[in-house]
Design a protein around this motif. Structure first.
Motif, PDB file in Angstrom:
ATOM      1  N   UNK A   1       0.843  -1.195   0.000  1.00  0.00           N
ATOM      2  CA  UNK A   1       0.000   0.000   0.000  1.00  0.00           C
ATOM      3  C   UNK A   1       0.876   1.241   0.000  1.00  0.00           C
ATOM      4  N   UNK A   2       0.282   2.354  -0.360  1.00  0.00           N
ATOM      5  CA  UNK A   2       0.987   3.636  -0.363  1.00  0.00           C
ATOM      6  C   UNK A   2      -0.030   4.757  -0.217  1.00  0.00           C
TER       7      UNK A   2
ATOM      8  N   UNK B   1      -6.302  15.057   2.484  1.00  0.00           N
ATOM      9  CA  UNK B   1      -4.845  15.075   2.662  1.00  0.00           C
ATOM     10  C   UNK B   1      -4.179  13.992   1.822  1.00  0.00           C
ATOM     11  N   UNK B   2      -4.328  12.735   2.263  1.00  0.00           N
ATOM     12  CA  UNK B   2      -3.755  11.609   1.524  1.00  0.00           C
ATOM     13  C   UNK B   2      -4.803  10.501   1.418  1.00  0.00           C
ATOM     14  N   UNK B   3      -4.735   9.780   0.332  1.00  0.00           N
ATOM     15  CA  UNK B   3      -5.615   8.639   0.110  1.00  0.00           C
ATOM     16  C   UNK B   3      -4.751   7.389   0.067  1.00  0.00           C
ATOM     17  N   UNK B   4      -5.348   6.245   0.294  1.00  0.00           N
ATOM     18  CA  UNK B   4      -4.615   4.983   0.311  1.00  0.00           C
ATOM     19  C   UNK B   4      -4.897   4.210  -0.975  1.00  0.00           C
ATOM     20  N   UNK B   5      -3.833   3.775  -1.619  1.00  0.00           N
ATOM     21  CA  UNK B   5      -3.933   2.912  -2.789  1.00  0.00           C
ATOM     22  C   UNK B   5      -3.066   1.688  -2.559  1.00  0.00           C
ATOM     23  N   UNK B   6      -3.292   0.662  -3.350  1.00  0.00           N
ATOM     24  CA  UNK B   6      -2.489  -0.557  -3.211  1.00  0.00           C
ATOM     25  C   UNK B   6      -2.200  -1.143  -4.581  1.00  0.00           C
ATOM     26  N   UNK B   7      -1.018  -1.727  -4.691  1.00  0.00           N
ATOM     27  CA  UNK B   7      -0.686  -2.520  -5.866  1.00  0.00           C
ATOM     28  C   UNK B   7      -0.731  -3.983  -5.447  1.00  0.00           C
ATOM     29  N   UNK B   8      -1.246  -4.809  -6.349  1.00  0.00           N
ATOM     30  CA  UNK B   8      -1.471  -6.219  -6.031  1.00  0.00           C
ATOM     31  C   UNK B   8      -1.004  -7.082  -7.190  1.00  0.00           C
ATOM     32  N   UNK B   9      -0.324  -8.169  -6.844  1.00  0.00           N
ATOM     33  CA  UNK B   9       0.016  -9.206  -7.817  1.00  0.00           C
ATOM     34  C   UNK B   9      -0.925 -10.371  -7.540  1.00  0.00           C
ATOM     35  N   UNK B  10      -1.708 -10.741  -8.542  1.00  0.00           N
ATOM     36  CA  UNK B  10      -2.663 -11.852  -8.385  1.00  0.00           C
ATOM     37  C   UNK B  10      -1.954 -13.188  -8.613  1.00  0.00           C
ATOM     38  N   UNK B  11      -2.404 -14.195  -7.885  1.00  0.00           N
ATOM     39  CA  UNK B  11      -1.943 -15.551  -8.163  1.00  0.00           C
ATOM     40  C   UNK B  11      -2.541 -15.987  -9.496  1.00  0.00           C
ATOM     41  N   UNK B  12      -1.836 -16.851 -10.228  1.00  0.00           N
ATOM     42  CA  UNK B  12      -2.390 -17.332 -11.496  1.00  0.00           C
ATOM     43  C   UNK B  12      -3.783 -17.939 -11.282  1.00  0.00           C
ATOM     44  N   UNK B  13      -4.676 -17.632 -12.185  1.00  0.00           N
ATOM     45  CA  UNK B  13      -6.051 -18.146 -12.144  1.00  0.00           C
ATOM     46  C   UNK B  13      -6.875 -17.584 -10.991  1.00  0.00           C
ATOM     47  N   UNK B  14      -6.376 -16.556 -10.329  1.00  0.00           N
ATOM     48  CA  UNK B  14      -7.116 -15.952  -9.221  1.00  0.00           C
ATOM     49  C   UNK B  14      -8.262 -15.105  -9.762  1.00  0.00           C
TER      50      UNK B  14
ATOM     51  N   UNK C   1       7.492   2.688  -1.635  1.00  0.00           N
ATOM     52  CA  UNK C   1       6.172   3.314  -1.493  1.00  0.00           C
ATOM     53  C   UNK C   1       6.031   4.589  -2.318  1.00  0.00           C
ATOM     54  N   UNK C   2       7.102   5.374  -2.422  1.00  0.00           N
ATOM     55  CA  UNK C   2       7.019   6.604  -3.207  1.00  0.00           C
ATOM     56  C   UNK C   2       6.753   6.290  -4.677  1.00  0.00           C
ATOM     57  N   UNK C   3       7.360   5.238  -5.183  1.00  0.00           N
ATOM     58  CA  UNK C   3       7.132   4.827  -6.574  1.00  0.00           C
ATOM     59  C   UNK C   3       5.691   4.364  -6.753  1.00  0.00           C
ATOM     60  N   UNK C   4       5.181   3.625  -5.785  1.00  0.00           N
ATOM     61  CA  UNK C   4       3.787   3.173  -5.843  1.00  0.00           C
ATOM     62  C   UNK C   4       2.851   4.376  -5.802  1.00  0.00           C
ATOM     63  N   UNK C   5       3.134   5.329  -4.920  1.00  0.00           N
ATOM     64  CA  UNK C   5       2.288   6.516  -4.812  1.00  0.00           C
ATOM     65  C   UNK C   5       2.209   7.277  -6.126  1.00  0.00           C
ATOM     66  N   UNK C   6       3.329   7.350  -6.856  1.00  0.00           N
ATOM     67  CA  UNK C   6       3.323   8.044  -8.162  1.00  0.00           C
ATOM     68  C   UNK C   6       2.385   7.350  -9.161  1.00  0.00           C
ATOM     69  N   UNK C   7       2.159   6.051  -8.983  1.00  0.00           N
ATOM     70  CA  UNK C   7       1.242   5.325  -9.866  1.00  0.00           C
ATOM     71  C   UNK C   7      -0.191   5.816  -9.722  1.00  0.00           C
ATOM     72  N   UNK C   8      -0.506   6.425  -8.583  1.00  0.00           N
ATOM     73  CA  UNK C   8      -1.866   6.885  -8.305  1.00  0.00           C
ATOM     74  C   UNK C   8      -2.017   8.393  -8.509  1.00  0.00           C
ATOM     75  N   UNK C   9      -0.925   9.086  -8.862  1.00  0.00           N
ATOM     76  CA  UNK C   9      -0.975  10.544  -8.995  1.00  0.00           C
ATOM     77  C   UNK C   9      -1.877  10.968 -10.141  1.00  0.00           C
TER      78      UNK C   9
END
Length: 180
Positions: free
Chosen positions: A110-111, A119-132, A172-180
């Motif tokens: 999360x980031x 102020x700030x919002x919470x986002x998350x990056x997720x890797x799914x298991x195959x066939x999930x 986390x900073x790199x993840x946060x930029x994904x949501x900018x």
């Protein structure tokens, strides 16, 4: 309190204090004869890290006294792993713990990212298991059932890999930029 393993009491010759009200979580401050003297060729960074005569570790923690009155320090996270949403302080490591318990998720992080209303919002990056079959909606709903509203991620991105340093720390900073 007490759910994190203690790192023990301060060593002889060291002082440790938590920058918060007694019993509350805050930044761990240290001073003593084995604390570094400063950053080489970086007077400004040294001044900042030693504000008030204490070394600001960047670690969050709390203290619990034993029966003899010794304070045992518990590290609970990093200052940078804290988000502020609508005045609430959110430990991103706790959000990560919930993400890690979701069936069908193999990696996650999360980031916090800027949001002009809260102020700030919470986002998350997720890797799914195959066939999930997990979806953005199912992850958000899972988190809402286990976390307070302010701590639940509001956006999910599916990725092939979670950005990490060579030592495995989440970027986390790199993840946060994904949501900018």
């Amino acid at each position: 309190k007490g759910r994190r393993t203690s790192i023990g009491p301060a060593l002889p010759g060291q002082e440790v204090r938590i920058q918060a009200e007694p019993g509350e979580e805050g930044e761990i401050l240290i001073r003593g004869n084995s604390v570094m003297s400063g950053y080489l060729h970086n007077e400004q960074a040294t001044k900042e890290v030693f504000a008030g005569g204490w070394f600001h570790s960047g670690d969050l923690g709390y203290a619990i006294a034993d029966s003899a009155g010794r304070e045992f320090i518990h590290v609970s996270g990093r200052v940078r792993e804290i988000a502020k949403r609508s005045g609430a302080m959110i430990n991103l490591l706790e959000v990560d713990e919930v993400l890690g318990s979701i069936p069908g998720v193999s990696d996650f992080a999360s980031a916090a990212f800027a949001n002009k209303w809260v102020d700030e919002e919470i986002g998350a990056v997720v890797v799914k298991e195959p066939e999930s079959g997990v979806t953005e909606e199912s992850i958000i709903e899972y988190c809402r059932q286990r976390l307070p509203f302010t701590e639940s991620p509001k956006a999910i991105l599916f990725v092939d890999d979670v950005p990490r340093t060579a030592t495995g720390k989440v970027r986390r900073a790199e993840i946060a930029r994904s949501f900018a």
